[in-house]
Design an enzyme around this catalytic site. Structure first.
Site, PDB file in Angstrom:
ATOM      1  N   GLY A 142       0.819  -1.204   0.000  1.00  0.00           N
ATOM      2  CA  GLY A 142       0.000   0.000   0.000  1.00  0.00           C
ATOM      3  C   GLY A 142       0.852   1.253   0.000  1.00  0.00           C
ATOM      4  N   ASP A 143       1.993   1.180   0.660  1.00  0.00           N
ATOM      5  CA  ASP A 143       2.957   2.280   0.654  1.00  0.00           C
ATOM      6  C   ASP A 143       3.863   2.219  -0.566  1.00  0.00           C
ATOM      7  OD1 ASP A 143       2.578   3.745   3.218  1.00  0.00           O
ATOM      8  OD2 ASP A 143       2.990   1.798   4.085  1.00  0.00           O
ATOM      9  N   LEU A 144       4.455   1.059  -0.818  1.00  0.00           N
ATOM     10  CA  LEU A 144       5.523   0.963  -1.809  1.00  0.00           C
ATOM     11  C   LEU A 144       5.026   1.140  -3.238  1.00  0.00           C
ATOM     12  CD1 LEU A 144       7.537  -2.017  -0.276  1.00  0.00           C
ATOM     13  CD2 LEU A 144       7.885   0.433   0.062  1.00  0.00           C
ATOM     14  N   ALA A 185       4.094   4.743  -3.714  1.00  0.00           N
ATOM     15  CA  ALA A 185       5.309   5.545  -3.861  1.00  0.00           C
ATOM     16  C   ALA A 185       5.895   5.427  -5.257  1.00  0.00           C
ATOM     17  CB  ALA A 185       6.339   5.101  -2.826  1.00  0.00           C
TER      18      ALA A 185
END
Length: 392
Positions: A174-176, A179
């Site tokens: 969800g972050d990577l 990003a």
């Protein structure tokens, strides 16, 4: 000289999504100035540490995604620090932040304000639910983390064993992934600016990004009218495409093509299966029976034996842990483990290298993560020198 060595990026991000985005830019040569709030990034103190957290400047979490950056400490609520920040904006190419929607506006440092100081600025935001400028919703302003994005985006519903509960994917996708998409957006905006001279706002939401990543589930819902759910390690339309237990671990086998299926049956000494199930439709229809036939063969053999038998004939691999990865010659040949200094420890540590490879301007981690405020005088001094030169 990296491919982005002409860019200066002001990095107002913390934790994972924002720092990973700016880490990608730093690996490609951008001068990334990490502007930390008083006390620094929340994850500076997160473990693991090599030995003694009281002696080491930061843990592995911070080191991994903040390598190659420079750090200054500013309080955007302080008028003098705010002016210092705006002076940096005037000479910067990109600003990246991952606060909740509306946070920068509280300091009168939103996109509109920054673009007044620098019309060519590329302002990039990473949020759980996006920015109202690109599509207003009732979720904006809510906090979000990887777990929230994976849950809302349908990723957890399609991950895990069929009889088990919804399961989070191990890495913080969800972050990577958010990003990574944001980094792509920034580079597209840089290209647009080179052609037109126009800056713009780039916005990437974690929830949106999970919808993009779970594209298979979206089209399955649309085409079939049924919500897909967990299938373990299998594939909804391909067989065999699964993990199989070996005598000493697990291997994955992807032999859904008829040519690969015939090779697998030949290696197993089961030409009868190739004859009885000659096409993908017949194999999918009888997948439970065929899976057990393959599993019976793999369970009697070691992972190495299975891979030695099948490699070069069909796609196959052992399921590795990180200890296996550290011993894999491929990883070392590809420079995917990079040693960096760990301040406060007597040894170097290794972090993941860059998966982007380029023949002329190869990305690479450009040194360890910074100490808090390590480059304060250096960076603010550069601005003073630039202003003096402009006056002359």
């Amino acid at each position: 000289m990296g491919a982005l060595s002409n860019l200066r990026v002001l990095d107002l991000t913390q934790v994972l999504a924002g720092p990973y985005c700016t880490m990608l830019l730093a690996d490609m040569g951008a001068d990334v100035v990490k502007i930390e709030r008083p006390g620094g990034d929340l994850i500076r103190s997160n473990p693991p540490f090599v030995d003694d957290p009281d002696e080491e400047a930061y843990g592995g979490y911070f080191q991994s995604v903040n390598r190659g950056k420079r750090s200054i400490e500013l309080d955007l609520g302080d008028e003098e620090d705010r002016e210092d920040f705006l002076s940096l904006v005037e000479e910067a190419d990109v600003v990246v932040e991952n606060y909740r929607a509306g946070t920068m506006e509280k300091f009168d440092l939103g996109y509109e304000t920054l673009s007044e100081h620098n019309p060519e600025i590329i302002y990039s935001s990473i949020r759980g639910f996006g920015d109202p400028r690109t599509g207003e919703t009732n979720r904006q302003g809510q906090p979000s983390f990887d777990l929230i994005a994976q849950a809302l985006g349908g990723v957890m519903e399609i991950t895990g064993q069929a009889e088990g509960p919804p399961t989070k994917v191990g890495p913080g996708i969800g972050d990577l992934f958010t990003a990574t998409l944001n980094c792509i957006g920034i580079l597209a905006a840089v290209n647009h600016r080179e052609q037109t001279g126009e800056g713009q706002h780039v916005d990437t939401a974690m929830y949106d990004s999970m919808i993009s990543m779970a594209e298979r589930a979206i089209y399955q819902q649309s085409y079939t009218g049924n919500p897909p759910t967990r299938r373990g390690n299998s594939h909804p339309t391909l067989f065999p495409y699964n993990a199989f237990e070996a005598a000493d671990g697990y291997v994955v086998i992807a032999a859904f093509g008829t040519n690969h299926w015939q090779e697998l049956c030949d290696a197993m000494g089961r030409e009868d299966l190739a004859e009885d199930y000659p096409d993908p439709a017949s194999r999918l229809k009888n997948r439970d029976f065929l899976r057990e036939e393959v599993a019976e063969w793999t369970r009697e053999r070691s992972s190495e034996e299975i891979c030695d038998t099948l490699e070069g004939r069909i796609p196959v691999a052992p399921v590795q842990n990180t200890e296996d990865i550290f011993e894999d010659p491929h990883i070392h040949a590809r420079d995917m483990l990079v040693p960096v200094e760990q301040p406060g420890a007597d040894t170097e540590v290794e972090i993941a290298g860059s998966a982007i490879k380029m023949s002329e301007t190869n990305p690479e981690p450009r040194g360890r993560a910074p100490l808090l405020g390590e480059h304060q005088e250096e960076i603010l001094g550069e601005e003073i020198d630039a202003e003096t030169a402009a006056d002359d």
